[in-house]
Each structure stands twice: as structure tokens, then as C-alpha cells.
Design a protein around this motif. Structure first.
Motif, PDB file in Angstrom:
ATOM      1  N   LYS A  49       0.474  -1.590   0.040  1.00  0.00           N
ATOM      2  CA  LYS A  49      -0.502   0.084   0.281  1.00  0.00           C
ATOM      3  C   LYS A  49       0.802   1.536   0.205  1.00  0.00           C
ATOM      4  CE  LYS A  49      -3.730  -1.980   2.454  1.00  0.00           C
ATOM      5  NZ  LYS A  49      -4.660  -1.665   3.094  1.00  0.00           N
ATOM      6  N   ARG A  50       0.245   2.247  -0.546  1.00  0.00           N
ATOM      7  CA  ARG A  50       1.047   3.484  -0.766  1.00  0.00           C
ATOM      8  C   ARG A  50       0.596   4.093  -0.002  1.00  0.00           C
ATOM      9  NH1 ARG A  50       0.777   8.223  -3.702  1.00  0.00           N
ATOM     10  NH2 ARG A  50       3.088   9.421  -4.448  1.00  0.00           N
ATOM     11  N   SER A  51       1.218   4.847   1.107  1.00  0.00           N
ATOM     12  CA  SER A  51       1.232   6.628   1.412  1.00  0.00           C
ATOM     13  C   SER A  51       2.250   7.007   1.166  1.00  0.00           C
ATOM     14  CB  SER A  51       1.230   6.366   2.865  1.00  0.00           C
ATOM     15  OG  SER A  51       0.466   7.497   2.854  1.00  0.00           O
TER      16      SER A  51
ATOM     17  N   TYR B  27       4.047   0.670   1.882  1.00  0.00           N
ATOM     18  CA  TYR B  27       4.364  -0.541   2.972  1.00  0.00           C
ATOM     19  C   TYR B  27       3.552  -1.955   2.675  1.00  0.00           C
ATOM     20  CZ  TYR B  27       4.958   4.391   4.859  1.00  0.00           C
ATOM     21  OH  TYR B  27       5.424   5.483   5.040  1.00  0.00           O
ATOM     22  N   PHE B  28       3.957  -2.682   3.668  1.00  0.00           N
ATOM     23  CA  PHE B  28       3.866  -4.203   3.028  1.00  0.00           C
ATOM     24  C   PHE B  28       3.914  -4.393   5.010  1.00  0.00           C
ATOM     25  CE2 PHE B  28       4.459  -8.707   3.591  1.00  0.00           C
ATOM     26  CZ  PHE B  28       3.226  -9.418   3.249  1.00  0.00           C
TER      27      PHE B  28
ATOM     28  N   LEU C 101      12.300  -3.377   7.574  1.00  0.00           N
ATOM     29  CA  LEU C 101      11.347  -2.784   8.747  1.00  0.00           C
ATOM     30  C   LEU C 101      10.545  -0.828   8.819  1.00  0.00           C
ATOM     31  CD1 LEU C 101      11.736  -4.724  12.171  1.00  0.00           C
ATOM     32  CD2 LEU C 101      10.423  -4.935  10.075  1.00  0.00           C
ATOM     33  N   VAL C 102       9.384  -0.818   8.791  1.00  0.00           N
ATOM     34  CA  VAL C 102       8.885   0.859   9.076  1.00  0.00           C
ATOM     35  C   VAL C 102       9.602   1.651  10.143  1.00  0.00           C
ATOM     36  CG1 VAL C 102       7.308   0.009   9.842  1.00  0.00           C
ATOM     37  CG2 VAL C 102       7.003   2.093   8.631  1.00  0.00           C
ATOM     38  N   VAL C 103      10.144   2.973   9.100  1.00  0.00           N
ATOM     39  CA  VAL C 103      10.542   3.917   9.374  1.00  0.00           C
ATOM     40  C   VAL C 103       9.855   5.012  10.003  1.00  0.00           C
ATOM     41  CG1 VAL C 103      12.482   5.861  10.437  1.00  0.00           C
ATOM     42  CG2 VAL C 103      12.987   3.671   9.524  1.00  0.00           C
ATOM     43  N   ILE C 104       8.806   5.436  11.628  1.00  0.00           N
ATOM     44  CA  ILE C 104       8.148   5.913  11.629  1.00  0.00           C
ATOM     45  C   ILE C 104       8.131   7.589  12.090  1.00  0.00           C
ATOM     46  CG2 ILE C 104       5.575   7.065  12.984  1.00  0.00           C
ATOM     47  CD1 ILE C 104       5.629   3.992  13.407  1.00  0.00           C
ATOM     48  N   ASN C 105       9.051   8.860  10.898  1.00  0.00           N
ATOM     49  CA  ASN C 105       9.073  10.460  11.452  1.00  0.00           C
ATOM     50  C   ASN C 105       8.259  11.115  11.750  1.00  0.00           C
ATOM     51  OD1 ASN C 105      11.443   9.270  10.003  1.00  0.00           O
ATOM     52  ND2 ASN C 105      10.543   8.616   7.739  1.00  0.00           N
TER      53      ASN C 105
ATOM     54  N   GLU D 227       1.586  11.792  11.212  1.00  0.00           N
ATOM     55  CA  GLU D 227       0.757  11.386   9.804  1.00  0.00           C
ATOM     56  C   GLU D 227       1.330   9.834   9.434  1.00  0.00           C
ATOM     57  OE1 GLU D 227       0.339  12.823   5.139  1.00  0.00           O
ATOM     58  OE2 GLU D 227       1.076  13.739   5.809  1.00  0.00           O
ATOM     59  N   GLU D 228       2.432   9.713   9.844  1.00  0.00           N
ATOM     60  CA  GLU D 228       3.178   8.007   9.159  1.00  0.00           C
ATOM     61  C   GLU D 228       2.856   7.644  10.357  1.00  0.00           C
ATOM     62  OE1 GLU D 228       7.144   5.800   6.907  1.00  0.00           O
ATOM     63  OE2 GLU D 228       7.320   7.979   8.251  1.00  0.00           O
ATOM     64  N   GLN D 229       2.665   7.873  11.557  1.00  0.00           N
ATOM     65  CA  GLN D 229       2.316   6.858  12.863  1.00  0.00           C
ATOM     66  C   GLN D 229       0.602   7.371  12.848  1.00  0.00           C
ATOM     67  OE1 GLN D 229       3.455   5.612  15.087  1.00  0.00           O
ATOM     68  NE2 GLN D 229       1.587   5.250  16.641  1.00  0.00           N
ATOM     69  N   LYS D 230      -0.569   7.437  12.164  1.00  0.00           N
ATOM     70  CA  LYS D 230      -0.860   7.379  11.835  1.00  0.00           C
ATOM     71  C   LYS D 230      -1.937   6.497  10.442  1.00  0.00           C
ATOM     72  CE  LYS D 230      -3.327  12.169  13.472  1.00  0.00           C
ATOM     73  NZ  LYS D 230      -3.923  13.032  13.494  1.00  0.00           N
ATOM     74  N   PHE D 231      -0.807   6.467   9.411  1.00  0.00           N
ATOM     75  CA  PHE D 231      -1.514   4.683   8.609  1.00  0.00           C
ATOM     76  C   PHE D 231      -0.528   4.166   9.005  1.00  0.00           C
ATOM     77  CE2 PHE D 231       0.868   2.756   5.315  1.00  0.00           C
ATOM     78  CZ  PHE D 231      -0.012   3.264   4.133  1.00  0.00           C
TER      79      PHE D 231
END
Length: 248
Positions: free
Chosen positions: A133-135, A140-141, A163-167, A170-174
Motif C-alpha cells: 500500500k502506498r502512502s 508499505y507491506f 522495517l518501517v521507520v516512523i518519522n 501522519e505516518e504514525q496514523k497510517f
């Protein structure tokens, strides 16, 4: 000679002369009166300020000289009105053209925005692999299986991700929405066991979303998961089996 002295004088010529003079004078005065009466008919205001009598020495001004200033003022007023009306017409036309151009630009902008959204959607579909999925600018997978933190990271790296890095928030909510069915590994680790948490890309934390009372250390290597029921980060021992979220 004495007879001539006592003879009755002949005054007929003198009388006639005086009469002719008198008649000429009256005729001249009558003509003058007629002239000034015509003048009075044209400008009563002027004649009211002049002495009455109409004698030959009374000062009079021709009416044409008096009417010229009024005609000039009327002409100036007419020109001013014409210029004002012309200006109003020009401003109205300009406002109409500006409004029309604005509407056309807005329509064009809406069309371009729609086209951009369509292109962006198509690029996104081609950009992110199937199942991702795109954001923003990332794909993201979210896994359905469970692995340890290191095994999860290896899975992401084999697919050109990590592994995802939350910056940011907005990204945290996604990520919270993406992992709402349970905790998933994210790219945050305290590998040195000293409470110095770092992202997998080597950057320190700038914004955190820890649950209350976290993080803490007791000598074990911990990694972070997202998210608990409140959408906050938790910490787990890195060998526990969890789902994971990749980002590229």
C-alpha cells in the motif's frame, strides 16, 4: 435799416431746425430703448443690476459676453460626465474580463488537478508491488505471518525494503491503521541494551509515540512494535514472534 431792426424776426427756420433735432433725438432714443429691451429679454439677471433710464450714457454689456462663461461651464460639465461614464464602462468591462479569466483558470486548474490525481493513482498502482500500500512517497507491506524481529527485517530486506521507520505523526496514523489487528514489528531497536533506541537507518528518535511507562530496560535486547489498543508503541523481546510492517 431801422425798419429792419424793428421788423418781426423770421424764426421759422430755427423752429424747423430745433424740431428736426428734437425728432431725431427722440427717434434715436426709441431705437436705443428697443435694443436694450431685447437685451433684457435675454438676460434679466444682468439688467436688474443695471441702472434704469436707458439714457445714451448708461453702461450696457452685450448678452453674448455674459453667456460665454455659462456655456463653457456647461461644456466642461458635459465632458466630465462623458469621461466618468466612459470610465465606468471601461471598469465594468475590465471586471467582467477578469472574472471570466478567473473562472476559466479555475476550470483549467480543476481539470489539471483531476488529471494529476488520475496519473498519480496510476503511477502508485504501478509503483508499489502487489500486496503493498502506498502512502506519501513510500510503499508499505503488512505481513499476515509472525516472525522474530530479525527474521522480519530479513524478509523486508530481501524485497528491497526494511522495517518501517516512523518519522512523523501522519505516518504514525497510517501505520496504526495498517496494524490495527495486532502488534507488528517496526524498525526500532535497543541493540546495545542501554536504552539508546535507534531506527534501522541509523537515525536517532526525533518524535516518539511510546505507551505510558515505556521504554524501560532490564538487560535484554528489545525491539518496538506498533501498536497497542491506544495506537502507541510497545517494546518486546526481539525473539518473540510478531507480525511486521515493511517500508520502501
Amino acid at each position: 435799416m431801422s425798419a429792419d431792426i424793428y421788423a418781426t424776426p423770421d424764426v421759422s427756420k430755427k423752429v424747423r431746425y430745433n424740431r428736426n433735432v428734437q425728432e431725431d433725438k427722440e427717434e434715436w432714443e426709441e431705437r436705443e430703448v428697443e435694443i436694450y429691451e431685447a437685451t433684457d429679454a435675454i438676460g434679466d439677471d444682468h439688467t436688474d443690476n443695471q441702472p434704469h433710464g436707458g439714457g445714451p450714457h448708461t453702461e450696457r454689456h452685450p448678452p453674448a459676453l455674459q453667456r460665454r462663461p455659462f456655456r463653457a461651464a456647461a461644456l466642461c460639465l458635459a465632458v466630465l460626465c462623458f469621461l466618468m461614464i466612459t470610465g465606468i464602462i471601461i471598469l465594468s468591462a475590465y471586471y467582467y474580463l477578469v472574472t471570466l479569466e478567473k473562472d476559466q483558470l479555475q476550470t483549467r486548474y480543476d481539470q489539471l488537478s483531476s488529471n494529476y490525481s488520475q496519473i498519480q493513482r496510476k503511477v502508485s498502482e504501478k509503483w508499489c508491488p502487489d500486496g503493498w500500500k502506498r502512502s506519501g512517497c513510500s510503499c508499505y507491506f503488512k505481513s499476515e505471518k509472525t516472525k522474530s524481529w530479525f527474521e522480519s527485517r530479513e524478509y523486508c530486506q530481501q524485497r528491497g525494503a526494511d522495517l518501517v521507520v516512523i518519522n512523523n505523526e501522519e505516518e504514525q496514523k497510517f501505520v496504526t491503521e495498517l496494524g490495527k489487528d495486532g502488534e507488528s514489528w517496526i524498525g526500532l531497536l535497543d541493540e546495545q541494551r542501554n536504552g539508546e533506541w535507534k531506527w534501522v537507518d541509523g537515525l536517532p528518535l526525533t518524535e516518539t509515540f511510546w505507551a505510558s511507562g515505556l521504554p524501560h530496560g532490564d538487560g535484554y535486547i528489545y525491539a518496538a512494535t506498533c501498536c497497542d489498543q491506544q495506537g502507541k508503541w510497545t517494546q518486546r523481546r526481539k525473539y518473540e514472534p510478531k507480525k511486521w510492517i515493511c517500508e520502501k
